[in-house]
Write a protein that holds these residues in place. Sequence first.
Motif, PDB file in Angstrom:
ATOM      1  N   VAL A   1     -27.103  -3.412 -35.092  1.00 13.51           N
ATOM      2  CA  VAL A   1     -28.121  -2.374 -35.044  1.00 13.51           C
ATOM      3  C   VAL A   1     -27.944  -1.483 -33.826  1.00 13.51           C
ATOM      4  CG1 VAL A   1     -29.842  -3.701 -36.308  1.00 13.51           C
ATOM      5  CG2 VAL A   1     -29.779  -3.839 -33.841  1.00 13.51           C
ATOM      6  N   ALA A   2     -28.489  -0.275 -33.937  1.00  9.52           N
ATOM      7  CA  ALA A   2     -28.427   0.685 -32.844  1.00  9.52           C
ATOM      8  C   ALA A   2     -29.616   0.501 -31.899  1.00  9.52           C
ATOM      9  CB  ALA A   2     -28.436   2.099 -33.415  1.00  9.52           C
ATOM     10  N   ASP A   3     -29.410   0.844 -30.649  1.00 13.56           N
ATOM     11  CA  ASP A   3     -30.463   0.690 -29.650  1.00 13.56           C
ATOM     12  C   ASP A   3     -31.660   1.612 -29.889  1.00 13.56           C
ATOM     13  OD1 ASP A   3     -29.201  -1.325 -28.277  1.00 13.56           O
ATOM     14  OD2 ASP A   3     -28.215   0.032 -26.882  1.00 13.56           O
ATOM     15  N   GLY A   4     -31.490   2.650 -30.675  1.00 14.97           N
ATOM     16  CA  GLY A   4     -32.598   3.554 -30.967  1.00 14.97           C
ATOM     17  C   GLY A   4     -33.765   2.858 -31.630  1.00 14.97           C
ATOM     18  N   ARG A   5     -33.496   1.763 -32.297  1.00 16.43           N
ATOM     19  CA  ARG A   5     -34.567   1.014 -32.941  1.00 16.43           C
ATOM     20  C   ARG A   5     -35.532   0.420 -31.924  1.00 16.43           C
ATOM     21  NH1 ARG A   5     -33.598  -1.261 -38.383  1.00 16.43           N
ATOM     22  NH2 ARG A   5     -31.987   0.037 -39.266  1.00 16.43           N
ATOM     23  N   ARG A   6     -35.056   0.112 -30.739  1.00 13.48           N
ATOM     24  CA  ARG A   6     -35.950  -0.457 -29.720  1.00 13.48           C
ATOM     25  C   ARG A   6     -37.033   0.560 -29.351  1.00 13.48           C
ATOM     26  NH1 ARG A   6     -35.858  -4.713 -25.642  1.00 13.48           N
ATOM     27  NH2 ARG A   6     -37.334  -4.102 -24.031  1.00 13.48           N
ATOM     28  N   CYS A   7     -36.674   1.819 -29.260  1.00 12.86           N
ATOM     29  CA  CYS A   7     -37.661   2.862 -28.961  1.00 12.86           C
ATOM     30  C   CYS A   7     -38.676   2.976 -30.098  1.00 12.86           C
ATOM     31  CB  CYS A   7     -36.971   4.207 -28.745  1.00 12.86           C
ATOM     32  SG  CYS A   7     -35.957   4.263 -27.270  1.00 12.86           S
ATOM     33  N   LEU A   8     -38.177   2.914 -31.327  1.00 16.36           N
ATOM     34  CA  LEU A   8     -39.083   2.947 -32.473  1.00 16.36           C
ATOM     35  C   LEU A   8     -40.026   1.744 -32.454  1.00 16.36           C
ATOM     36  CD1 LEU A   8     -36.584   3.976 -35.301  1.00 16.36           C
ATOM     37  CD2 LEU A   8     -38.336   5.414 -34.229  1.00 16.36           C
ATOM     38  N   LEU A   9     -39.478   0.590 -32.115  1.00 13.13           N
ATOM     39  CA  LEU A   9     -40.279  -0.630 -32.031  1.00 13.13           C
ATOM     40  C   LEU A   9     -41.372  -0.483 -30.981  1.00 13.13           C
ATOM     41  CD1 LEU A   9     -40.896  -3.668 -32.519  1.00 13.13           C
ATOM     42  CD2 LEU A   9     -39.087  -4.159 -30.845  1.00 13.13           C
ATOM     43  N   GLU A  10     -41.003  -0.004 -29.802  1.00 11.76           N
ATOM     44  CA  GLU A  10     -41.993   0.141 -28.733  1.00 11.76           C
ATOM     45  C   GLU A  10     -43.094   1.125 -29.123  1.00 11.76           C
ATOM     46  OE1 GLU A  10     -42.351   1.043 -23.977  1.00 11.76           O
ATOM     47  OE2 GLU A  10     -40.370   0.719 -24.847  1.00 11.76           O
ATOM     48  N   ARG A  11     -42.730   2.227 -29.743  1.00 18.81           N
ATOM     49  CA  ARG A  11     -43.725   3.202 -30.175  1.00 18.81           C
ATOM     50  C   ARG A  11     -44.671   2.592 -31.215  1.00 18.81           C
ATOM     51  NH1 ARG A  11     -41.484   8.177 -33.103  1.00 18.81           N
ATOM     52  NH2 ARG A  11     -39.748   7.515 -31.822  1.00 18.81           N
ATOM     53  N   HIS A  12     -44.103   1.842 -32.157  1.00 25.47           N
ATOM     54  CA  HIS A  12     -44.904   1.189 -33.193  1.00 25.47           C
ATOM     55  C   HIS A  12     -45.887   0.193 -32.567  1.00 25.47           C
ATOM     56  CE1 HIS A  12     -45.938  -0.824 -36.933  1.00 25.47           C
ATOM     57  NE2 HIS A  12     -45.633  -1.973 -36.348  1.00 25.47           N
ATOM     58  N   LEU A  13     -45.396  -0.637 -31.664  1.00 22.81           N
ATOM     59  CA  LEU A  13     -46.257  -1.655 -31.064  1.00 22.81           C
ATOM     60  C   LEU A  13     -47.282  -1.055 -30.114  1.00 22.81           C
ATOM     61  CD1 LEU A  13     -43.871  -4.669 -30.459  1.00 22.81           C
ATOM     62  CD2 LEU A  13     -45.433  -4.230 -32.351  1.00 22.81           C
TER      63      LEU A  13
END
Length: 65
Positions: A24-36
């Motif tokens: 997976v790409a690291d961009g998902r971590r930003c999406l995860l943080e925004r979601h949480l």
Amino acid sequence: MVDEVLRKAVDTAWTVYLATHRDVADGRRCLLERHLRGKLEASQSETEELTCSGLAYLDRLPRDE
């Protein structure tokens, strides 16, 4: 306290997700943080609940992001 709960939930969910999804790409971590962060603002303040919500969210993302 709120930032600590969010940080722990993001770190835990991301670590578990990476253990099972190595490509997976690291961009998902930003999406995860925004979601949480949105979940936390909507009163889900338990770290474990946020972590589970984050893992479910990451599993719903398209594989190519």
